[in-house]
Enzyme design. Structure first.
Site, PDB file in Angstrom:
ATOM      1  N   LYS A  77       1.070  -1.237   0.018  1.00  0.00           N
ATOM      2  CA  LYS A  77      -0.193   0.183   0.164  1.00  0.00           C
ATOM      3  C   LYS A  77       0.719   1.131  -0.022  1.00  0.00           C
ATOM      4  CE  LYS A  77      -3.359   2.492   3.082  1.00  0.00           C
ATOM      5  NZ  LYS A  77      -3.686   2.499   4.264  1.00  0.00           N
ATOM      6  N   ARG A 137      -3.416  -8.188  12.180  1.00  0.00           N
ATOM      7  CA  ARG A 137      -2.396  -7.465  11.661  1.00  0.00           C
ATOM      8  C   ARG A 137      -1.770  -6.784  12.799  1.00  0.00           C
ATOM      9  NH1 ARG A 137       0.523  -4.400   7.739  1.00  0.00           N
ATOM     10  NH2 ARG A 137       0.436  -2.281   8.160  1.00  0.00           N
TER      11      ARG A 137
END
Length: 360
Positions: free
Chosen positions: A229, A311
């Protein structure tokens, strides 16, 4: 280009013709620096703002595309205050402080470009007056606050292994009286455990997991090659390491990926599903992975656990054994400021750290 970026670029191209010419010019200016996903959010924010200007009679334009520079140039601070109130007080869908801050930041970026960068044929700024320069946008979420919100809502210590084990075995025992749920469990448990284990042992984002192809996996070196990202180089995949613990689940899943899901050879996706009514496996969607983790989390006794909190779970565990810079690189953060959340650990962890310091 990743699947998500390609999809968002298509959506962006569809929306741009309905924007004023100067917004299209701004988006083209930003295209080399920002991802299509970020620019799509910008355009959605402008749609909302322009629609509000027209609804309030502040602009006489009959469509968003007809909004003029003069409409923006003659805005009063009262109008900006009114829009902020509109965003925060709409009964049907009030926005959070973080969302409001993001929407105002998108407007500031546009106004800054029009008043400081873009020029007309006589070299004058396109926008002579920038009302958004007067708007103070406070930082909304501090790392310490984010850490406090995560407390008790992520997996800690042995729970990381326990959650993967629950997906493989425990969930099946809990739903064995439900034929449909038990059938789905038997079909997907290796794949689902593999996805959870991979995130818990690498810290990948769900979008990065979705975009993985079989060729991106190097199990011998415990490496994945990932479209990160924020990285706008469409040709470069970042090597990301995963822990040995994820290797067994990966290899078990790979042995059945093609046969169990009737996956055609042309399908490159690492993680596939066979949708109802389909005869062959296709790339899993982001939503499917999110809903899958929520399903297991509720039965596991962690109803607040989401795929993104997996995460966070990895990152907290990883940070305890590494410094903030290694954690930043592993997670693919743009700056250590984002990674600071993991420096704000639980009271138990901090007290143990103090004791270790005294003993050394």
């Amino acid at each position: 280009m990743s699947i998500q970026k390609w999809s968002d670029r298509q959506k962006l191209d569809l929306k741009l013709p309905a924007m004023p010419w100067f917004v299209r010019q701004f988006i083209n200016y930003k295209l080399p620096d920002l991802s299509p996903s970020s620019l799509l959010e910008y355009v959605r924010d402008y749609e909302s703002f322009f629609g509000w200007l027209r609804a309030e009679g502040i602009s006489q334009a009959s469509s968003n595309a007809e909004i003029t520079l003069l409409d923006l140039e003659t805005l009063h601070m009262d109008s900006i205050t009114g829009y902020r109130l509109h965003l925060t007080s709409r009964a049907e869908s009030a926005n959070s402080r973080i969302t409001v801050s993001r929407k105002l930041s998108a407007l500031r970026s546009l106004f800054h470009y029009l008043s400081q960068i873009a020029e007309d044929e006589n070299f004058y700024p396109l926008l002579k007056r920038n009302v958004m320069a007067k708007v103070e946008i406070k930082r909304v979420h501090k790392p310490k606050d984010t850490a406090a919100k995560l407390k008790g809502k992520i997996l800690e210590e042995d729970e990381l292994l326990e959650f993967v084990g629950y997906i493989l075995e425990g969930y099946g025992k809990d739903v064995e009286d439900n034929k449909q749920a038990y059938y789905a469990f038997q079909l997907n448990r290796e794949r689902d455990a593999c996805i959870a284990s991979l995130i818990l042992n690498s810290g990948l984002r769900v979008s990065e997991v979705v975009n993985l192809n079989v060729d991106d996996l190097d199990p011998n070196n415990k490496l994945l090659y990932v479209f990160r990202k924020g990285n706008n180089d469409e040709t470069f995949k970042t090597p990301v390491y995963f822990r040995e613990q994820a290797k067994d689940e990966l290899m078990a899943y790979l042995t059945l990926r093609q046969t169990r899901y009737s996956t055609p050879k042309k399908e490159k996706a690492l993680f596939v599903a066979k949708p109802n009514g389909s005869n062959e496996g296709k790339r899993m969607t982001k939503r499917a992975i999110q809903e899958m983790i929520i399903k297991y989390a509720k039965r596991f006794g962690k109803p607040y656990l989401t795929v993104h909190k997996l995460r966070h779970s990895f990152a907290t565990d990883y940070y305890l054994q590494n410094d903030i810079y290694k954690t930043k690189e592993q997670l693919g953060h743009a700056s250590t400021e984002t990674t600071e959340v993991y420096a704000h650990l639980t009271d138990k962890t901090m007290s143990e750290a103090i004791e270790r310091r005294q003993d050394s």
